[in-house]
Motif scaffolding. Structure first.
Motif, PDB file in Angstrom:
ATOM      1  N   THR A 178       0.843  -1.207   0.000  1.00 13.57           N
ATOM      2  CA  THR A 178       0.000   0.000   0.000  1.00 13.57           C
ATOM      3  C   THR A 178       0.872   1.250   0.000  1.00 13.57           C
ATOM      4  N   LEU A 179       0.244   2.410  -0.288  1.00 13.55           N
ATOM      5  CA  LEU A 179       0.944   3.692  -0.234  1.00 13.55           C
ATOM      6  C   LEU A 179       0.629   4.397   1.075  1.00 13.55           C
ATOM      7  N   THR A 180       1.649   4.988   1.671  1.00 11.69           N
ATOM      8  CA  THR A 180       1.437   5.777   2.885  1.00 11.69           C
ATOM      9  C   THR A 180       2.352   7.008   2.804  1.00 11.69           C
ATOM     10  N   VAL A 181       2.542   7.728   3.917  1.00  9.14           N
ATOM     11  CA  VAL A 181       3.399   8.924   3.895  1.00  9.14           C
ATOM     12  C   VAL A 181       4.509   8.797   4.934  1.00  9.14           C
ATOM     13  N   LYS A 182       5.521   9.674   4.821  1.00  7.73           N
ATOM     14  CA  LYS A 182       6.727   9.566   5.656  1.00  7.73           C
ATOM     15  C   LYS A 182       6.434   9.581   7.151  1.00  7.73           C
ATOM     16  N   LYS A 183       5.447  10.394   7.542  1.00  4.73           N
ATOM     17  CA  LYS A 183       5.195  10.520   8.990  1.00  4.73           C
ATOM     18  C   LYS A 183       4.661   9.225   9.607  1.00  4.73           C
ATOM     19  N   ASP A 184       4.196   8.293   8.735  1.00  2.50           N
ATOM     20  CA  ASP A 184       3.682   7.010   9.247  1.00  2.50           C
ATOM     21  C   ASP A 184       4.788   5.986   9.520  1.00  2.50           C
ATOM     22  N   VAL A 185       6.025   6.326   9.124  1.00  2.00           N
ATOM     23  CA  VAL A 185       7.136   5.385   9.379  1.00  2.00           C
ATOM     24  C   VAL A 185       7.534   5.482  10.847  1.00  2.00           C
ATOM     25  N   PRO A 186       7.467   4.367  11.612  1.00  2.00           N
ATOM     26  CA  PRO A 186       7.781   4.425  13.047  1.00  2.00           C
ATOM     27  C   PRO A 186       9.242   4.832  13.281  1.00  2.00           C
ATOM     28  N   PRO A 187       9.485   5.659  14.295  1.00  5.62           N
ATOM     29  CA  PRO A 187      10.859   6.107  14.589  1.00  5.62           C
ATOM     30  C   PRO A 187      11.789   4.934  14.953  1.00  5.62           C
ATOM     31  N   SER A 188      11.189   3.833  15.398  1.00  6.71           N
ATOM     32  CA  SER A 188      12.002   2.676  15.812  1.00  6.71           C
ATOM     33  C   SER A 188      12.518   1.848  14.634  1.00  6.71           C
ATOM     34  N   ALA A 189      12.061   2.186  13.430  1.00  7.36           N
ATOM     35  CA  ALA A 189      12.429   1.381  12.259  1.00  7.36           C
ATOM     36  C   ALA A 189      13.929   1.463  11.972  1.00  7.36           C
ATOM     37  N   VAL A 190      14.500   0.328  11.528  1.00  6.22           N
ATOM     38  CA  VAL A 190      15.905   0.278  11.118  1.00  6.22           C
ATOM     39  C   VAL A 190      15.999   0.798   9.680  1.00  6.22           C
ATOM     40  N   THR A 191      16.852   1.806   9.441  1.00  4.83           N
ATOM     41  CA  THR A 191      16.894   2.485   8.136  1.00  4.83           C
ATOM     42  C   THR A 191      18.184   2.193   7.373  1.00  4.83           C
ATOM     43  N   ARG A 192      18.032   1.913   6.065  1.00  2.27           N
ATOM     44  CA  ARG A 192      19.174   1.687   5.175  1.00  2.27           C
ATOM     45  C   ARG A 192      18.896   2.383   3.831  1.00  2.27           C
ATOM     46  N   PRO A 193      19.937   2.933   3.161  1.00  2.00           N
ATOM     47  CA  PRO A 193      19.696   3.514   1.833  1.00  2.00           C
ATOM     48  C   PRO A 193      19.589   2.424   0.765  1.00  2.00           C
ATOM     49  N   ILE A 194      18.701   2.608  -0.214  1.00  3.20           N
ATOM     50  CA  ILE A 194      18.607   1.682  -1.359  1.00  3.20           C
ATOM     51  C   ILE A 194      18.436   2.499  -2.638  1.00  3.20           C
ATOM     52  N   PHE A 195      18.615   1.846  -3.784  1.00  4.58           N
ATOM     53  CA  PHE A 195      18.535   2.564  -5.064  1.00  4.58           C
ATOM     54  C   PHE A 195      17.466   1.996  -5.987  1.00  4.58           C
ATOM     55  N   GLY A 196      16.636   1.137  -5.472  1.00  7.88           N
ATOM     56  CA  GLY A 196      15.560   0.609  -6.305  1.00  7.88           C
ATOM     57  C   GLY A 196      15.076  -0.732  -5.799  1.00  7.88           C
ATOM     58  N   ILE A 197      13.831  -1.048  -6.159  1.00 10.64           N
ATOM     59  CA  ILE A 197      13.248  -2.354  -5.814  1.00 10.64           C
ATOM     60  C   ILE A 197      13.322  -3.242  -7.048  1.00 10.64           C
ATOM     61  N   LEU A 198      13.965  -4.400  -6.886  1.00 10.30           N
ATOM     62  CA  LEU A 198      14.055  -5.355  -7.998  1.00 10.30           C
ATOM     63  C   LEU A 198      12.781  -6.189  -8.093  1.00 10.30           C
ATOM     64  N   GLY A 199      12.127  -6.433  -6.933  1.00 17.82           N
ATOM     65  CA  GLY A 199      10.876  -7.188  -6.932  1.00 17.82           C
ATOM     66  C   GLY A 199      10.795  -8.149  -5.765  1.00 17.82           C
ATOM     67  N   THR A 200       9.850  -9.087  -5.866  1.00 17.05           N
ATOM     68  CA  THR A 200       9.648 -10.070  -4.793  1.00 17.05           C
ATOM     69  C   THR A 200       9.639 -11.482  -5.374  1.00 17.05           C
ATOM     70  N   ILE A 201      10.015 -12.451  -4.547  1.00 21.78           N
ATOM     71  CA  ILE A 201       9.992 -13.853  -4.985  1.00 21.78           C
ATOM     72  C   ILE A 201       9.589 -14.740  -3.820  1.00 21.78           C
ATOM     73  N   ARG A 202       8.806 -15.789  -4.124  1.00 24.01           N
ATOM     74  CA  ARG A 202       8.379 -16.742  -3.102  1.00 24.01           C
ATOM     75  C   ARG A 202       9.302 -17.943  -3.086  1.00 24.01           C
ATOM     76  N   LEU A 203       9.875 -18.220  -1.924  1.00 25.68           N
ATOM     77  CA  LEU A 203      10.715 -19.399  -1.750  1.00 25.68           C
ATOM     78  C   LEU A 203      10.087 -20.273  -0.673  1.00 25.68           C
ATOM     79  N   VAL A 204      10.784 -21.300  -0.208  1.00 26.04           N
ATOM     80  CA  VAL A 204      10.200 -22.234   0.761  1.00 26.04           C
ATOM     81  C   VAL A 204       9.801 -21.509   2.055  1.00 26.04           C
ATOM     82  N   ALA A 205      10.625 -20.552   2.475  1.00 24.13           N
ATOM     83  CA  ALA A 205      10.362 -19.846   3.749  1.00 24.13           C
ATOM     84  C   ALA A 205       9.339 -18.728   3.605  1.00 24.13           C
ATOM     85  N   GLY A 206       8.799 -18.527   2.401  1.00 19.65           N
ATOM     86  CA  GLY A 206       7.833 -17.449   2.196  1.00 19.65           C
ATOM     87  C   GLY A 206       8.378 -16.433   1.204  1.00 19.65           C
ATOM     88  N   THR A 207       7.860 -15.207   1.275  1.00 14.99           N
ATOM     89  CA  THR A 207       8.218 -14.175   0.300  1.00 14.99           C
ATOM     90  C   THR A 207       9.483 -13.426   0.708  1.00 14.99           C
TER      91      THR A 207
END
Length: 585
Positions: A39-68
């Motif tokens: 879903t789409l949300t806004v920046k203020k909805d991101v909890p302050p406790s979240a662990v943050t890392r920089p990224i440059f794009g989403i490649l996608g998702t894949i389902r394996l034995v342990a889930g997505t």
């Protein structure tokens, strides 16, 4: 446009949050780690406790034995700019599990999941993933120039050519929700080289772009010929682009496996014999292949470079016969026995082929648009080159055809004076040859697992002794990989592209194929017998007849088991386990 702002990913136990790359954009993508809902949300909805890392794009998702799992780009390198649009190479990725724990898995499932993860990591480790957040890399200049205003308004994901989007399967859930398209990054696989060059004091940009098709993709010996849809193995579209004072010129060529149903499965022999299928209607797939080629590229000039003797001869004869029986005026065929013509280092004889193709090349022309955006010429057809692998011989010929086209383009644009030759421009010629050799290496590593052969000729214009030694070394590595590690590589590509889907509830995965007793026993017997033979030679018996008897016994045992292993070669190679390609008889 040149700067790609890193977005951030924020991780909480419940959700992944991904910020938009756009400067000042407030949108945030929220991915529920339990329901997998996006879903789409806004920046203020991101909890302050979240662990943050920089990224440059989403490649996608894949389902394996342990889930997505969510796959993101974590490192990138700037390749250059196309018309002020930055082009990046993705150099590192993260594979993030939605599940917080693996306690729900059995030991076998854990092991399978680990193997599937290593397959995804393997594909991502193969150099050559490129992307842009503002430019459509999957289309040629000519295709982009002939599009509608509606096409221009589409997101990069919607308008991309599906043949060249390697993460198309991974992005299928994003594709279903148009409002989140701008968070998805279409990625092509292949090669891009960009150079700012100067001839006669006139500066221009020269680019080489090779796009690998993700249809019928795979490794050298396990994917040959075509599939029932007409998709050819190792299909690559290569475009050479010149940009000078606002004018843009482009010349496009394609390469692809001989387009009927044939196979060449590894069997421990240095060169397995190609098998042409006897049980299928070749014409159906053949026709489909050329129908789609004509729609995409116009007239077709087939340049078949295989040997016209030995095991390659039936492939050349069948190809020629099928072109004749198709009787399509848009498709022409020429066969040139590359190895025979250029034997004993007679590389000057390639000019024979160029002279035969010259009239056709002039007729096909190239694409040219002037600085006002007016289309001056269109490319009316393409050369479709092939050898057995569509790597080494093919790349040499493509580089020569591209140079001939570039000569005409640079003269027309006024960069070259009348009578000047590209070959005489030492600085540019060096850039040109090295880029085409790098292109050969990239395509070869992606398909055959090693660098290309014959690149000494592409780089220097002549064959060298050192080049022959390097070709021998690369051929040995190819032999090893093709026989003992390509099954895993093929499985990895099939999993990544969605040709195989992991079933979470499946108890026994195809990874657990029981090996025949002889797979372990015979190599052990051979090694023991050969070792004993050497020991008997080194530690001679009381008499020479006794020593000879021992050596003959163990020598016969080692040679005998070796012969049995070679006879049953297909049982000893590393074969793919996940997808059985169309069966060949």
């Amino acid at each position: 446009m040149g700067k790609l702002l890193p977005s951030s990913r924020h991780i909480t136990p419940e959700k992944f949050y991904v910020e938009a790359c756009d400067d000042g954009a407030d949108d945030v993508l929220a991915i529920d780690r339990v329901s997998t809902e996006v879903t789409l949300t806004v920046k203020k909805d991101v909890p302050p406790s979240a662990v943050t890392r920089p990224i440059f794009g989403i490649l996608g998702t894949i389902r394996l034995v342990a889930g997505t799992y969510l796959i993101v780009i974590t490192k990138k390198k700037k390749v250059g700019e196309i018309f002020s649009h930055a082009i990046w190479k993705a150099t590192d990725f993260d594979i993030l599990s939605y599940k917080k724990t693996m306690l729900h898995l059995t030991d076998i499932q854990l092991q399978d999941n680990k193997v599937f993860l290593s397959m995804i990591s393997h594909v991502l480790s193969v150099d050559g993933f490129y992307f842009s957040t503002t430019y459509d890399l999957t289309h040629t200049l000519q295709r982009l120039a002939n599009t509608s205003p509606e096409f221009q308004e589409m997101s990069l994901l919607e308008r991309a050519d599906p043949r060249f989007v390697w993460n198309g399967h991974l992005l299928r859930e994003f594709a279903a929700q148009p409002e989140i398209h701008r968070f998805a990054t279409p990625v092509m696989h292949g090669f891009i080289s960009m150079h700012s060059c100067s001839i006669n004091g006139k500066c221009f940009d020269w680019l080489l772009v090779s796009r690998r098709s993700c249809f019928r993709a795979g490794v050298r010996y396990y994917v040959r010929g075509i599939d029932s849809e007409g998709h050819a193995a190792n299909f690559v579209e290569t475009e050479q682009i010149v940009h000078y004072k606002g004018s843009k010129a482009s010349f496009v060529q394609t390469r692809g496996s001989i387009p009927f149903f044939w196979s060449q499965r590894p069997n421990l022999k240095y060169k397995p014999k190609p098998q042409i299928s006897k049980s299928v209607n070749h014409m159906d797939g053949f026709q489909r292949h050329f129908d789609s080629q004509i729609i995409s590229y116009g007239k077709q000039m087939i340049v078949n470079l295989v040997n016209q003797k030995g095991s390659e001869l039936p492939l050349e004869q069948t190809f020629a016969k099928m072109v004749n029986s198709m009787a399509n005026g848009m498709v022409r065929y020429i066969a040139f026995d590359f190895h025979k013509e250029c034997s004993r280092m007679r590389w000057d004889r390639l000019q024979i082929l160029l002279d035969q193709l010259a009239e056709q090349q002039d007729e096909f022309s190239y694409f040219l648009v002037d600085s006002d955006g007016k289309i001056v010429t269109q490319q009316e057809g393409t050369f479709r080159s092939n050898c057995m692998d569509c790597l080494d011989r093919t790349n040499v010929i493509q580089s020569l055809l591209a140079r001939r086209s570039l000569q005409a383009q640079l003269q027309r644009l006024g960069v070259l004076h009348v009578g000047q030759r590209i070959e005489e421009q030492a600085d540019f010629e060096k850039i040109y040859k090295n880029a085409w050799a790098d292109n050969a290496n990239a395509c070869a590593k992606q398909y055959a697992g090693t660098g290309a052969l014959k690149t000494d000729y592409t780089r220097t214009g002549k064959r060298t002794q050192w080049g022959l030694i390097m070709d021998g070394w690369n051929s040995l590595i190819r032999y090893y990989k093709n026989n003992f590690s390509d099954g895993f590589r093929q499985d990895a590509i099939d999993l990544f592209l969605g040709n195989y889907s992991v079933d979470e509830v499946e108890s026994a995965s195809p990874l657990h194929v029981k090996k025949d007793w002889k797979f372990l026993a015979l190599p052990i017997i051979m090694v023991v017998a050969f070792s004993m033979c050497i020991i008997c030679l080194l530690m001679a018996g009381d008499t020479w007849t006794e020593t000879l008897a021992y050596v003959l016994f163990w020598g016969t045992a080692s040679f005998g088991t070796f012969a049995i292993i070679l006879y049953n070669g297909k049982d000893f190679v590393d074969a793919p386990k996940l997808v059985q390609k169309e069966k060949m008889d």
